[in-house]
Design a protein around this motif. Structure first.
Motif, PDB file in Angstrom:
ATOM      1  N   ASP A   1      13.537   2.422   5.736  1.00 14.95           N
ATOM      2  CA  ASP A   1      13.551   1.347   4.750  1.00 14.95           C
ATOM      3  C   ASP A   1      12.278   1.305   3.928  1.00 14.95           C
ATOM      4  OD1 ASP A   1      16.070   0.517   5.465  1.00 14.95           O
ATOM      5  OD2 ASP A   1      15.501  -1.565   5.847  1.00 14.95           O
ATOM      6  N   SER A   2      11.155   1.735   4.514  1.00 12.31           N
ATOM      7  CA  SER A   2       9.875   1.650   3.817  1.00 12.31           C
ATOM      8  C   SER A   2       9.416   3.004   3.275  1.00 12.31           C
ATOM      9  CB  SER A   2       8.795   1.097   4.756  1.00 12.31           C
ATOM     10  OG  SER A   2       8.537   1.995   5.818  1.00 12.31           O
ATOM     11  N   SER A   3      10.252   4.040   3.452  1.00 12.63           N
ATOM     12  CA  SER A   3       9.861   5.400   3.100  1.00 12.63           C
ATOM     13  C   SER A   3      11.049   6.163   2.530  1.00 12.63           C
ATOM     14  CB  SER A   3       9.370   6.157   4.352  1.00 12.63           C
ATOM     15  OG  SER A   3       8.572   5.362   5.181  1.00 12.63           O
ATOM     16  N   ARG A   4      10.745   7.271   1.864  1.00 14.48           N
ATOM     17  CA  ARG A   4      11.790   8.232   1.511  1.00 14.48           C
ATOM     18  C   ARG A   4      11.694   9.402   2.472  1.00 14.48           C
ATOM     19  NH1 ARG A   4      10.560   6.573  -3.825  1.00 14.48           N
ATOM     20  NH2 ARG A   4      12.383   5.976  -5.053  1.00 14.48           N
TER      21      ARG A   4
ATOM     22  N   TYR B   1      -0.524   8.229   6.146  1.00  8.76           N
ATOM     23  CA  TYR B   1       0.517   9.068   5.540  1.00  8.76           C
ATOM     24  C   TYR B   1       0.334  10.530   5.945  1.00  8.76           C
ATOM     25  CZ  TYR B   1       3.152  11.778   2.176  1.00  8.76           C
ATOM     26  OH  TYR B   1       3.989  12.698   1.612  1.00  8.76           O
ATOM     27  N   ARG B   2      -0.889  11.033   5.859  1.00  9.14           N
ATOM     28  CA  ARG B   2      -1.130  12.443   6.204  1.00  9.14           C
ATOM     29  C   ARG B   2      -0.727  12.731   7.647  1.00  9.14           C
ATOM     30  NH1 ARG B   2      -4.222  15.556   2.767  1.00  9.14           N
ATOM     31  NH2 ARG B   2      -5.422  14.486   1.133  1.00  9.14           N
ATOM     32  N   PHE B   3      -1.100  11.834   8.559  1.00 15.44           N
ATOM     33  CA  PHE B   3      -0.766  12.010   9.975  1.00 15.44           C
ATOM     34  C   PHE B   3       0.748  12.026  10.163  1.00 15.44           C
ATOM     35  CE2 PHE B   3       0.510  10.017  13.967  1.00 15.44           C
ATOM     36  CZ  PHE B   3      -0.123  10.826  14.894  1.00 15.44           C
ATOM     37  N   ALA B   4       1.423  11.043   9.579  1.00 16.68           N
ATOM     38  CA  ALA B   4       2.868  10.926   9.761  1.00 16.68           C
ATOM     39  C   ALA B   4       3.617  12.065   9.093  1.00 16.68           C
ATOM     40  CB  ALA B   4       3.344   9.589   9.217  1.00 16.68           C
ATOM     41  N   ALA B   5       3.176  12.455   7.892  1.00 14.59           N
ATOM     42  CA  ALA B   5       3.863  13.517   7.167  1.00 14.59           C
ATOM     43  C   ALA B   5       3.814  14.828   7.939  1.00 14.59           C
ATOM     44  CB  ALA B   5       3.249  13.689   5.781  1.00 14.59           C
ATOM     45  N   ALA B   6       2.677  15.102   8.584  1.00 17.13           N
ATOM     46  CA  ALA B   6       2.550  16.339   9.370  1.00 17.13           C
ATOM     47  C   ALA B   6       3.492  16.313  10.569  1.00 17.13           C
ATOM     48  CB  ALA B   6       1.103  16.518   9.824  1.00 17.13           C
ATOM     49  N   HIS B   7       3.551  15.179  11.262  1.00 18.09           N
ATOM     50  CA  HIS B   7       4.458  15.073  12.414  1.00 18.09           C
ATOM     51  C   HIS B   7       5.914  15.201  11.960  1.00 18.09           C
ATOM     52  CE1 HIS B   7       6.346  13.685  16.129  1.00 18.09           C
ATOM     53  NE2 HIS B   7       7.103  12.928  15.351  1.00 18.09           N
ATOM     54  N   ALA B   8       6.279  14.465  10.907  1.00 15.86           N
ATOM     55  CA  ALA B   8       7.662  14.470  10.451  1.00 15.86           C
ATOM     56  C   ALA B   8       8.087  15.870  10.011  1.00 15.86           C
ATOM     57  CB  ALA B   8       7.837  13.474   9.309  1.00 15.86           C
ATOM     58  N   LEU B   9       7.197  16.579   9.319  1.00 11.52           N
ATOM     59  CA  LEU B   9       7.543  17.916   8.843  1.00 11.52           C
ATOM     60  C   LEU B   9       7.829  18.850  10.021  1.00 11.52           C
ATOM     61  CD1 LEU B   9       7.965  19.474   6.240  1.00 11.52           C
ATOM     62  CD2 LEU B   9       5.561  20.171   6.332  1.00 11.52           C
ATOM     63  N   SER B  10       7.102  18.654  11.122  1.00 14.44           N
ATOM     64  CA  SER B  10       7.349  19.466  12.317  1.00 14.44           C
ATOM     65  C   SER B  10       8.716  19.167  12.919  1.00 14.44           C
ATOM     66  CB  SER B  10       6.256  19.224  13.367  1.00 14.44           C
ATOM     67  OG  SER B  10       6.417  17.963  14.005  1.00 14.44           O
ATOM     68  N   ARG B  11       9.314  18.053  12.523  1.00  8.38           N
ATOM     69  CA  ARG B  11      10.648  17.663  12.998  1.00  8.38           C
ATOM     70  C   ARG B  11      11.709  17.822  11.905  1.00  8.38           C
ATOM     71  NH1 ARG B  11      10.440  14.745  17.844  1.00  8.38           N
ATOM     72  NH2 ARG B  11       8.498  15.332  18.893  1.00  8.38           N
ATOM     73  N   GLY B  12      11.347  18.513  10.829  1.00  8.45           N
ATOM     74  CA  GLY B  12      12.332  18.805   9.797  1.00  8.45           C
ATOM     75  C   GLY B  12      12.529  17.711   8.773  1.00  8.45           C
TER      76      GLY B  12
ATOM     77  N   ALA C   1       0.855  -1.189   0.000  1.00  6.50           N
ATOM     78  CA  ALA C   1       0.000   0.000   0.000  1.00  6.50           C
ATOM     79  C   ALA C   1       0.896   1.245   0.000  1.00  6.50           C
ATOM     80  CB  ALA C   1      -0.918  -0.013   1.220  1.00  6.50           C
ATOM     81  N   VAL C   2       1.237   1.690  -1.188  1.00  4.71           N
ATOM     82  CA  VAL C   2       2.165   2.809  -1.348  1.00  4.71           C
ATOM     83  C   VAL C   2       1.379   4.124  -1.423  1.00  4.71           C
ATOM     84  CG1 VAL C   2       3.973   3.816  -2.798  1.00  4.71           C
ATOM     85  CG2 VAL C   2       3.775   1.323  -2.573  1.00  4.71           C
ATOM     86  N   VAL C   3       1.841   5.113  -0.666  1.00  2.00           N
ATOM     87  CA  VAL C   3       1.259   6.453  -0.734  1.00  2.00           C
ATOM     88  C   VAL C   3       2.374   7.425  -1.088  1.00  2.00           C
ATOM     89  CG1 VAL C   3       0.012   8.274   0.482  1.00  2.00           C
ATOM     90  CG2 VAL C   3      -0.467   5.866   1.005  1.00  2.00           C
ATOM     91  N   ARG C   4       2.094   8.288  -2.050  1.00  2.81           N
ATOM     92  CA  ARG C   4       3.075   9.276  -2.502  1.00  2.81           C
ATOM     93  C   ARG C   4       2.559  10.681  -2.244  1.00  2.81           C
ATOM     94  NH1 ARG C   4       6.543   6.516  -6.151  1.00  2.81           N
ATOM     95  NH2 ARG C   4       5.672   4.508  -6.783  1.00  2.81           N
ATOM     96  N   GLY C   5       3.417  11.505  -1.655  1.00  2.00           N
ATOM     97  CA  GLY C   5       3.113  12.918  -1.492  1.00  2.00           C
ATOM     98  C   GLY C   5       3.944  13.779  -2.415  1.00  2.00           C
ATOM     99  N   TYR C   6       5.001  13.160  -2.986  1.00  2.00           N
ATOM    100  CA  TYR C   6       5.939  13.871  -3.859  1.00  2.00           C
ATOM    101  C   TYR C   6       6.266  12.979  -5.048  1.00  2.00           C
ATOM    102  CZ  TYR C   6       6.515  17.137   0.012  1.00  2.00           C
ATOM    103  OH  TYR C   6       6.282  18.056   0.997  1.00  2.00           O
ATOM    104  N   LEU C   7       6.729  13.581  -6.127  1.00  2.00           N
ATOM    105  CA  LEU C   7       6.936  12.862  -7.371  1.00  2.00           C
ATOM    106  C   LEU C   7       8.414  12.486  -7.516  1.00  2.00           C
ATOM    107  CD1 LEU C   7       5.120  11.941  -9.660  1.00  2.00           C
ATOM    108  CD2 LEU C   7       5.562  14.108 -10.816  1.00  2.00           C
TER     109      LEU C   7
ATOM    110  N   ILE D   1       8.375  13.342   4.387  1.00  2.70           N
ATOM    111  CA  ILE D   1       8.154  11.955   3.968  1.00  2.70           C
ATOM    112  C   ILE D   1       7.626  12.020   2.541  1.00  2.70           C
ATOM    113  CG2 ILE D   1       6.993   9.772   4.408  1.00  2.70           C
ATOM    114  CD1 ILE D   1       6.750  10.520   7.319  1.00  2.70           C
ATOM    115  N   ALA D   2       8.504  11.732   1.590  1.00  2.00           N
ATOM    116  CA  ALA D   2       8.126  11.854   0.177  1.00  2.00           C
ATOM    117  C   ALA D   2       7.120  10.790  -0.223  1.00  2.00           C
ATOM    118  CB  ALA D   2       9.367  11.764  -0.707  1.00  2.00           C
ATOM    119  N   ASP D   3       7.373   9.565   0.223  1.00  2.00           N
ATOM    120  CA  ASP D   3       6.442   8.473  -0.034  1.00  2.00           C
ATOM    121  C   ASP D   3       6.719   7.372   0.984  1.00  2.00           C
ATOM    122  OD1 ASP D   3       8.696   6.992  -1.052  1.00  2.00           O
ATOM    123  OD2 ASP D   3       8.369   7.870  -3.017  1.00  2.00           O
TER     124      ASP D   3
END
Length: 295
Positions: A232-235, A193-204, A113-119, A207-209
């Motif tokens: 390993d499972s994400s960029r 993905y949305r939940f994790a990407a928001a947290h990760a962005l707050s930590r600099g 189940a791959v989710v991409r936020g960036y190309l 999460i591209a995908d």
């Protein structure tokens, strides 16, 4: 090299039921399994001969971090059982510390189940050829590593060892698991993905995908399994140096892939040995990802 690096395990008194690229899995009774995250590293679907010291502990700790924080979005496979209840040998306990968990046995779904936020990656290649990714049309003129208008679900097959996963359409997912479950997988993966990407962005970290794996229990409940939101499972990209149009540096094993691309290697087993400086830098990148994400 750290003498504590764990490349392969052989636990006394336990049946090893699977050895993956990174994880060794043992039976823990009829309804549970012991998963050991080793320091093996795979690139281009080949397990490399040198371990990355501490990598397994980092991956396990990051997964535990996310499992705890996403329980409201999706149940997961953790049992809460201590490894010590299964492994009694003191030396084996010491080796497994921080890198092993006991989980429920579930029926794994046959998709990634791959989710991409960036190309980037295969998504970028697909976009250049078709103007979309996995049959999802995208606006024209998007740049390499560009942020997508919204995260997209771009599933893939789960390939056998030594083979590459292949992107598939949502219609193919529906054929594999059924219409209702396919929709639940898609919606759950995007929410995670949305939940994790928001947290990760707050930590600099961007999460591209990422890639999730799911299973179902006897009642058909969709459950998050395997690893979750790790390097390993994400960029993972550093947010402070991100620029669309350029392939960003990563906190993940892309660093190793980039090195391997400089070699005269056909990307088939056996993989080449890694120089000590590449091993040390890779280990450092994994530890940095853990520190940034978890504080």
């Amino acid at each position: 090299m750290d003498v504590q690096a764990v490349y392969r395990t052989s636990l006394r008194g336990l049946e090893k039921i699977h050895e993956g690229k990174v994880r060794d899995i043992y039976a823990a009774g009829p309804d549970a399994m012991l998963i050991v995250t080793t320091d093996r590293l795979s690139a281009f679907d080949v397990v490399l001969p040198d371990p990355i010291p501490g990598k397994g502990r980092v991956l396990n700790q990051i997964s535990q971090f996310w499992f705890e924080r996403t329980r409201d979005l999706a149940p997961n496979h953790l049992t809460g059982r201590a490894v010590e209840t299964l492994v009694t040998d003191p030396a084996e306990r010491a080796m497994l510390e921080g890198r092993a968990v006991i989980v429920r046995r579930l029926q794994a779904l046959p998709i990634e189940a791959v989710v991409r936020g960036y190309l980037i990656g295969s998504g970028w290649k697909d976009y250049q050829k078709t103007g979309g990714v996995c049959g999802i049309s995208l606006p024209a003129g998007l740049a390499l590593a560009g942020r997508l208008p919204a995260p997209i679900f771009t599933p893939a097959t789960k390939a056998a060892a030594g083979h590459h996963d292949e992107n598939i359409s949502f219609a193919q997912v529906e054929q594999l698991v059924g219409t209702a479950l396919a929709a639940t997988v898609r919606d759950t993966a995007i929410a995670l993905y949305r939940f994790a990407a928001a947290h990760a962005l707050s930590r600099g970290i961007i999460i591209a995908d990422t890639k999730f794996e799911f299973g179902v229990d006897g009642d058909g409940t969709l459950t998050l399994i395997d690893e979750v939101l790790t390097p390993d499972s994400s960029r993972f990209w550093p947010a402070d140096t991100y620029r669309p149009g350029h392939s960003p540096p990563s906190f993940d094993k892309q660093f190793v892939r980039d090195y391997l691309e400089t070699l005269d290697w056909n990307k088939k087993a056996p993989g080449p040995h890694l120089p000590p400086e590449i091993i040390a830098r890779t280990s450092e990148k994994y530890r940095e990802a853990l520190a940034r994400l978890t504080g």
